[in-house]
Design a protein around this motif. Structure first.
Motif: not given
Length: 1140
Positions: A276, A278-282, A284, A313
């Motif tokens: 998935k 993440g917020k930084d585009g990388k 998870d 998660d």
């Protein structure tokens, strides 16, 4: 002189006549002919059922359709169609890390964690090891065997690849060293070998995967690295595409990479299937993909199947198998961690379209087979008993040679409990082997009790195990409230099971509750009746004073909530509150119960002084008497389940009455004042216990005193303020110590079991548990004209080696049985042995086993309420019809004790001794010392070969058998040392030479002690290997061969054979297996037969040659004779007769 001689002769005759005229009572035991001999017994393991404990590896033969599972303890299970199940073990306990089938050759290779290889031959019903190879200097990490090749590639922890000849298990001189495989510029070790495989279309190319991510395509002919690939992430597994032009890798970061044959710095494709962003585009971080498989479909998109790779998660915590088909991705969530999986395909050829049809997923606690040909990928219904441990097994009972109608009855009610959601496709994919269609001569049933309160009934006939019916007892009780003080995680766990196979009554006990079930084929709405009671014995500290003269408790003085009215208690206010405290609470109100076993009565033990009651240690029920008995660590309770009343609940010391041989230790640290019997019942009539009353010193049910009230005994009341001491926990088998020696004048009467090796009757004892119970029609007194006949009794065996006999006075059958009281009284008969009493049984005067009196099961009308149930019992007239071997004999006429002959034998077995007592004389007919340094774990009187014997399992591992009634030892085999309490808890003997125990938390092991079964066992087992043709290699099209060159051939014999040189000395050690010796013996015998046949052929040829010579000689003689005859004829042809 002759006169004197005559007088002497006459005197001798007179004396002989006098001797013969004396009436000597014959000893029945001397006339009994015992038919069992040592040659009738042989102990061996038969079959193992359940899920392989702690599995580590799985493999599948696509031609034979056989599945193999390896475990951490080194055991190997080979499974075929239902009924084909074989268990094998290695000599060592090393874990199996990999299994490789020699496809369609009847053999497989196991790789163990102790760096050893084993070649198994399973062409016979019992597989054997043919060869073993033990590596000395390197650790094995991965192995690969190309299809139809006799060479095995072995990767090691050092990064080297060795090659072994499977036929001889000899190392080849051909070695691929890690430093030659990697690039010269690399300065670090590539790590262990984690993958080996040959190119599907070019066998001369070997793909080597190292743990660090380095991958090498090795050219076997030229002995060079053709192509090298480098991945920054650690490598877990590799899978080829069937065309041999691409391969896919799985990595520890949850990624999949695809590579071509041409060297490239980066993979052709790289993806994170479950990542998935993440917020930084990388993406998870994800879990490692432990294994990937790439299977092609002839008329569809290829399938990519892998395990793991989920995100870290909460959603990714569930173990899963992922199936990617083109753009669609399906995640199959599993209930347990995935150990390994194997994809089942139609063809064994790696260069053909595989067309997968199923996935076998080996989980930590289950085996799942996924149907790949149905939408949604449903699972197949598993025909193997892999759910034996669905909830941990806590108790087990085995009934061999049971009534033939039991299994159909259980199946009929259990068929309605079938689980749904399985694939509609018929046919279990694992269809290998063949199961003999030999009909079982008798049915066998196994009942397992589980930690969640459930019971499972299994059909264990022959060598199979199939679940018939499941009963959930937890539905009877309210859900427990979890509090910090609650220590019992499984309050409903089944501890003991007893089933009467004739009447189908089922008695089940938990730690502090006992349940009675009746079998019915009809549904019913039931309000479950229950009794709350306690079993306590206590004395106060003043008894330690030698000046204090305390009264002996009497058996006849009984209350419902205390051990006896002769036990002493204080009238504290807080103790009354604790009487209703129970570990479990029965649900009230009417509930619907489906067909099968339905609850008839529940007995719950109450807490004492804030302490839980002692664990229940023995249970028994009798359908003819209508009574149920159970004992715990403190005492005994007898329940009349027909009248729903408690007849007796006493502490064990009270059962002795005035004959208690032990000085009882005080149970409470605080002093208590004595209180007379009148002071116990000072409260109102409602609070007075209505279940028992003292009538002429005996215990009897109260219905005769309170007939107007409808069953007041169902209302349990608070105690009269009695305070009880703490109940100590029972000792486990593992902590049992030496037992005491002792004895009295009677032969075979000795004592006792204790915690101390120096314990005697003069020393203090704190508790005495009830260990064994037996209902029987037996003799109760040694003398007395009025008691010289059998009557219903309860024989009670204790943990201190005492056997106490309690007489049961039952009303007549029919309506009187439901209205008149059952009188319980002591007989005064006590036997004592050394060690806790484990088993009791009865023989008649001919040595024939007297079965427990029992009724035949009959369907009762539907029980909607208590009144209708009573009416049904009255109308149905299910009277007491005693079925005893002695019932056809007249009662013994009253005679003096000297003229009375014995009519029964009672067999009593303790942890140390065995005794056969004659009844009614109560003399010891036979005795035997079973063990001196150990103790008997389980004992049972069983029927074998139309006779009976005493079977014992001793803690030192010995299984022993004694003939009856003489107790002569006829078997003593060192079989299974007691190293696990699980074995002691579940080991049980049954009739016809059968026994079983729980060998692991997930498996049950059946054994036999019968020589007949051992000899015929091989015929009962299924065949693992069936001769069949290997599918033809795929045909390559003209254009495919033209452009791709087609699959290349490799002469491995030339590369790896003698021309490659010899392997390094000391690298591995070859160990011939027992199977090789067997094969050599077979080949030697076959060679001898061939030599004899050849000699016979030569002799026949020589004889034929001689005959040919003689024929030629005769032919030449005939020709010469013909020529001579012709010459004579020619000479005299033209002459007249007168010219001669």
């Amino acid at each position: 002189m002759s006169t004197v001689k005559g007088k002497r002769f006459t005197l001798k005759g007179v004396l002989d006549g006098l001797r013969s005229s004396v009436s000597t009572p014959p000893k029945a035991e001397m006339e009994i002919e015992e038919s069992l001999r040592s040659e009738h017994f042989q102990v061996c393991k038969t079959v193992r059922h359940g899920f392989p404990f702690q599995p580590t590896a799985v493999a599948f033969d696509p031609v034979q359709h056989i599945l193999a599972i390896g475990t951490k303890s080194g055991s190997l299970r080979i499974l075929g169609r239902p009924g084909v199940d074989c268990h094998c073990v290695h000599d060592s306990d090393a874990a199996i890390i990999q299994i490789l089938f020699l496809v369609n050759e009847g053999a497989l290779v196991t790789v163990c964690s102790d760096d050893s290889l084993h070649l198994w031959n399973y062409r016979q019903k019992r597989p054997e090891i043919v060869h073993s190879l033990k590596f000395q200097r390197e650790r094995i990490t991965f192995c690969h065997r190309p299809f139809q090749s006799k060479w095995l590639y072995i990767g090691t922890e050092r990064g080297n690849v060795h090659i072994v000849n499977i036929e001889s298990f000899i190392l080849s001189g051909y070695v691929i060293n890690w430093n030659k495989a990697i690039e010269l510029s690399r300065k670090t070790h590539p790590g262990p070998v984690v993958h080996l495989s040959d190119n599907p279309i070019d066998a001369s190319k070997l793909l080597i995967g190292f743990e660090s991510g380095t991958i090498v395509l090795w050219d076997l002919k030229n002995k060079i690295a053709e192509t090298r690939y480098s991945s920054p992430e650690a490598l877990r597994s590799i899978a080829w595409h069937h065309e041999g032009k691409q391969f896919m890798c799985s990595h520890s970061d949850g990624s999949l990479t695809t590579w071509g044959l041409k060297p490239t710095p980066k993979p052709m494709n790289s993806m994170f299937p479950h990542a998935k962003l993440g917020k930084d585009g990388k993406p998870d971080p994800c879990k490692p993909i432990t294994k990937v498989d790439w299977k092609s479909i002839r008329n569809g998109e290829p399938l990519v199947i892998f395990s793991g790779g989920m995100s870290y998660d909460r959603a990714g915590r569930t173990p899963s198998i992922t199936v990617m088909n083109g753009r669609s991705t399906t995640v199959l969530e599993m209930e347990h961690n995935v150990v390994d999986f194997v994809v089942l395909c139609e063809t064994p050829w790696s260069n053909d379209f595989q067309d997968p049809y199923a996935i076998v997923v080996l989980l930590q606690n289950d085996l799942v087979v996924v149907d790949l040909t149905s939408p949604g990928y449903p699972c197949f219904e598993n025909p193997y008993p892999m759910d034996l441990h669905e909830s941990p097994v806590t108790a087990c009972q085995y009934y061999a040679d049971c009534p033939p109608d039991l299994i159909p009855a259980f199946y009929s009610v259990g068929s309605k409990q079938k689980k749904t959601g399985f694939t509609e496709k018929q046919g279990w994919p694992v269809q290998g082997g063949e199961w003999p269609t030999l009909a079982c001569s008798y049915p066998e049933i196994i009942i397992t009790g589980h930690a969640d309160g459930s019971l499972k009934f299994w059909d264990a006939s022959a060598v199979t195990l199939q679940v018939l019916y499941k009963l959930k007892t937890a539905k009877i009780f309210e859900k427990p409230k979890k509090t910090p003080e609650s220590q019992d995680d499984d309050p409903f766990a089944i501890q003991m099971i007893y089933m009467c196979s004739e009447s189908r009554l089922l008695c089940v006990a938990g730690a502090s509750h006992c349940m009675l079930f009746k079998f019915s084929k009809q549904e019913a709405n039931l309000d479950i009746p229950f009794l709350e009671t306690s079993i306590v014995y206590e004395i106060y500290d003043d008894l330690d004073s030698p000046e204090y003269d305390y009264p002996k408790p009497s058996l006849g003085l009984v209350t419902q909530t205390s051990g006896s009215m002769g036990s002493y208690s204080s009238n504290t206010s807080d103790s009354a509150k604790s009487d209703h405290t129970t570990s479990v609470k029965v649900k009230t109100g009417s509930r619907k119960w489906s067909a099968g076993y339905q609850p008839d009565l529940v007995c719950v033990l109450t807490w004492v002084d804030g302490e839980p009651p002692g664990n229940i240690t023995s249970i028994l029920v009798n359908s003819t008497y209508g009574l149920m008995a159970f004992g715990n660590e403190s005492g005994l309770a007898i329940i009349d389940f027909m009248q729903r009343t408690c007849l007796l609940n006493l502490g064990t010391p009270d059962l002795y009455g005035s004959m208690d041989p032990y000085q009882r230790a005080p149970r409470s640290p605080r002093g208590k004042k004595p209180q007379n019997a009148e002071g116990v019942g000072q409260n109102s009539e409602e609070s007075k216990s209505p279940t028992t009353d003292q009538i002429n010193g005996v215990c009897m049910s109260p219905t005769s005193l309170k007939q107007k009230k409808p069953h007041p005994e169902l209302k349990r009341t608070k105690s009269q303020g009695t305070t009880r001491a703490k109940i100590q926990k029972a000792q486990s088998f593992a902590s049992m110590e030496e037992h005491a020696n002792g004895g009295d004048k009677s032969d075979g009467v000795s004592f006792s079991r204790s915690r101390s090796s120096s314990m005697s009757s003069l020393e203090n004892v704190s508790k005495e548990a009830i260990q064994s119970l037996m209902f029987a029609d037996s003799y109760t007194r040694k003398t007395g004209r009025e008691d010289n006949f059998t009557c219903p009794c309860l024989w009670v065996g204790t943990s201190l080696g005492s056997v106490i006999v309690i007489v049961l006075n039952l009303p007549p059958t029919g309506e009187q049985r439901l209205t008149q009281p059952v009188i319980v009284s002591p007989s005064g008969t006590i036997f004592r042995l050394k060690g806790a009493i484990l088993a009791m049984s009865f023989l008649d005067c001919n040595g024939v086993l007297i079965p427990s009196v029992s009724e035949t099961w009959k369907e009762s009308p539907q029980r909607e309420n208590r009144d209708s149930n009573e009416k049904a019992l009255k109308n149905s007239n299910i009277g007491i019809q005693r079925q005893m071997s002695l019932s056809n004999k007249p009662r013994i006429s009253p005679t003096s004790s000297t003229e009375m002959s014995d009519r029964q034998f009672v067999i009593i077995c303790s942890e140390k001794q065995g005794r056969v007592m004659s009844l009614p004389s109560q003399t010891c007919a036979y005795k035997v010392k079973i063990t001196e340094t150990s103790f008997v774990v389980r004992a049972e009187v069983v029927a074998v070969r139309d006779s009976v014997c005493l079977m014992c399992y001793v803690a030192n591992g010995h299984i022993m058998a004694f003939s009856l009634p003489s107790l002569k030892p006829i078997l003593d085999v060192d079989f299974l040392p007691l190293t696990d309490y699980r074995v002691a808890r579940t080991f049980c003997f049954s009739n016809s030479g059968h026994a079983l125990y729980l060998c692991s938390p997930t498996e049950v092991q059946k054994i036999t002690y019968s020589a007949d079964i051992s000899e015929t066992l091989n015929d009962m087992l299924g065949d693992l290997f069936l001769a069949c043709e290997t599918p033809d290699a795929p045909k390559q099209g003209f254009f495919k061969n033209l452009f791709s060159g087609g699959p290349s051939t490799l002469d491995r014999e030339e590369l790896f054979g003698e021309n490659s040189g010899k392997a390094s000395k000391g690298l591995a050690k070859h160990v011939p297996g027992s199977g090789l010796q067997h094969l050599q013996a077979q080949s030697g015998a076959i060679g001898g037969e061939i030599a004899r046949a050849r000699m016979a052929l030569v002799e026949r040829g020589e004889k034929i040659g001689d005959l040919d010579d003689k024929s030629a000689q005769m032919l030449s003689q005939a020709e010469s004779f013909a020529q001579a005859a012709h010459q004579i004829m020619s000479r005299y042809k033209d002459k007249k007769w007168y010219q001669f």
